[in-house]
Design a protein around this motif. Structure first.
Motif, PDB file in Angstrom:
ATOM      1  N   GLU A 140       0.895  -1.228   0.054  1.00  0.00           N
ATOM      2  CA  GLU A 140       0.118  -0.035   0.005  1.00  0.00           C
ATOM      3  C   GLU A 140       0.971   1.231   0.064  1.00  0.00           C
ATOM      4  O   GLU A 140       0.426   2.237  -0.880  1.00  0.00           O
ATOM      5  CB  GLU A 140      -0.846   0.038   1.051  1.00  0.00           C
ATOM      6  CG  GLU A 140      -2.090  -1.005   0.933  1.00  0.00           C
ATOM      7  CD  GLU A 140      -2.918  -0.712  -0.024  1.00  0.00           C
ATOM      8  OE1 GLU A 140      -3.129   0.439  -0.507  1.00  0.00           O
ATOM      9  OE2 GLU A 140      -3.258  -1.645  -0.757  1.00  0.00           O
ATOM     10  N   HIS A 141       1.888   1.231   0.738  1.00  0.00           N
ATOM     11  CA  HIS A 141       2.977   2.401   0.675  1.00  0.00           C
ATOM     12  C   HIS A 141       3.667   2.444  -0.559  1.00  0.00           C
ATOM     13  O   HIS A 141       3.920   3.577  -0.951  1.00  0.00           O
ATOM     14  CB  HIS A 141       4.050   2.253   1.912  1.00  0.00           C
ATOM     15  CG  HIS A 141       3.241   2.163   3.179  1.00  0.00           C
ATOM     16  ND1 HIS A 141       2.772   3.409   4.025  1.00  0.00           N
ATOM     17  CD2 HIS A 141       3.266   1.142   4.033  1.00  0.00           C
ATOM     18  CE1 HIS A 141       2.220   3.086   5.077  1.00  0.00           C
ATOM     19  NE2 HIS A 141       2.645   1.791   5.299  1.00  0.00           N
TER      20      HIS A 141
ATOM     21  N   LYS B 173       2.503   1.494  -3.301  1.00  0.00           N
ATOM     22  CA  LYS B 173       1.588   1.660  -4.288  1.00  0.00           C
ATOM     23  C   LYS B 173       1.236   3.258  -4.427  1.00  0.00           C
ATOM     24  O   LYS B 173       1.151   3.772  -5.701  1.00  0.00           O
ATOM     25  CB  LYS B 173       0.170   1.029  -4.106  1.00  0.00           C
ATOM     26  CG  LYS B 173      -0.749   0.810  -5.086  1.00  0.00           C
ATOM     27  CD  LYS B 173      -1.961   0.028  -4.735  1.00  0.00           C
ATOM     28  CE  LYS B 173      -2.779  -0.568  -5.668  1.00  0.00           C
ATOM     29  NZ  LYS B 173      -3.693  -1.241  -4.960  1.00  0.00           N
ATOM     30  N   ALA B 174       1.254   3.998  -3.492  1.00  0.00           N
ATOM     31  CA  ALA B 174       1.206   5.412  -3.650  1.00  0.00           C
ATOM     32  C   ALA B 174       2.378   6.111  -4.370  1.00  0.00           C
ATOM     33  O   ALA B 174       2.070   7.028  -5.166  1.00  0.00           O
ATOM     34  CB  ALA B 174       0.734   5.969  -2.170  1.00  0.00           C
TER      35      ALA B 174
ATOM     36  N   SER C  38       1.929   5.085  -8.087  1.00  0.00           N
ATOM     37  CA  SER C  38       0.748   5.762  -8.975  1.00  0.00           C
ATOM     38  C   SER C  38       1.332   7.486  -9.109  1.00  0.00           C
ATOM     39  O   SER C  38       0.816   7.962 -10.220  1.00  0.00           O
ATOM     40  CB  SER C  38      -0.642   5.667  -7.948  1.00  0.00           C
ATOM     41  OG  SER C  38      -0.504   6.249  -6.841  1.00  0.00           O
ATOM     42  N   LYS C  39       1.981   7.839  -8.209  1.00  0.00           N
ATOM     43  CA  LYS C  39       2.478   9.345  -8.435  1.00  0.00           C
ATOM     44  C   LYS C  39       3.401   9.136  -9.508  1.00  0.00           C
ATOM     45  O   LYS C  39       3.372  10.162 -10.482  1.00  0.00           O
ATOM     46  CB  LYS C  39       3.184   9.629  -7.315  1.00  0.00           C
ATOM     47  CG  LYS C  39       3.475  11.232  -7.292  1.00  0.00           C
ATOM     48  CD  LYS C  39       4.169  11.600  -5.802  1.00  0.00           C
ATOM     49  CE  LYS C  39       4.768  13.095  -5.971  1.00  0.00           C
ATOM     50  NZ  LYS C  39       5.460  13.241  -4.580  1.00  0.00           N
TER      51      LYS C  39
END
Length: 151
Positions: free
Chosen positions: A48-49, A51-52, A55-56
């Motif tokens: 999850e970390h 993934k951010a 995506s950026k």
């Protein structure tokens, strides 16, 4: 068995997708090749970390590709080729020749595999060509094929 894909795998999913696969496929193919990690609560939190950040980065790449597409959209590139009577070329214009012409004339490096030619270019004239810059981002460039001036 649930795994998190660390690479895009054709027919299975994209980076970051949590997919259900056969245990043998995960243990013998995906995980040893670094294409996936087994989905546990710890790896899901870590992902999850990551993934951010991914995506950026993807948003930035899409924005850059869109800017590039807008700058080369509707531009014309000229390629010289030998032609016979009626403007028929001896051979055809290849994606490699188009990539080299775009690089030299527009100063944009394009992979020849990302160039889509509708049919074949076998005649003198202007032909539209699509360049895929990023998934979902395309630009159309006109290829003006002119006869080589022999002097």
């Amino acid at each position: 068995m649930k795994v998190i894909l660390t690479e895009t795998v054709g027919g299975l999913g994209r980076v970051g997708d949590v997919v259900d696969v056969a245990k043998g496929y995960a243990q013998n193919y995906l995980v040893p090749r670094g294409m996936a990690v087994i989905a546990t609560t710890g790896t899901l939190k870590d992902w999850e970390h990551k993934k951010a950040a991914i995506s950026k980065k993807q948003a930035q790449e899409i924005e850059e590709a869109q800017t590039l597409a807008d700058s080369i959209k509707d531009k014309e590139v000229t390629i010289e080729a030998k032609a016979g009577e009626g403007g028929k070329l001896y051979g055809s214009i290849t994606s490699k020749e188009i990539a080299e012409a775009v690089d030299s004339q527009l100063k944009i490096e394009v992979d020849r595999k990302k160039i889509e030619i509708a049919g074949t270019i076998k005649e003198i004239g202007v032909h539209p060509v699509t360049i895929k810059l990023y998934p979902g981002v395309e630009a159309t460039v006109s290829i003006n094929v002119v006869e080589t001036k022999e002097g």
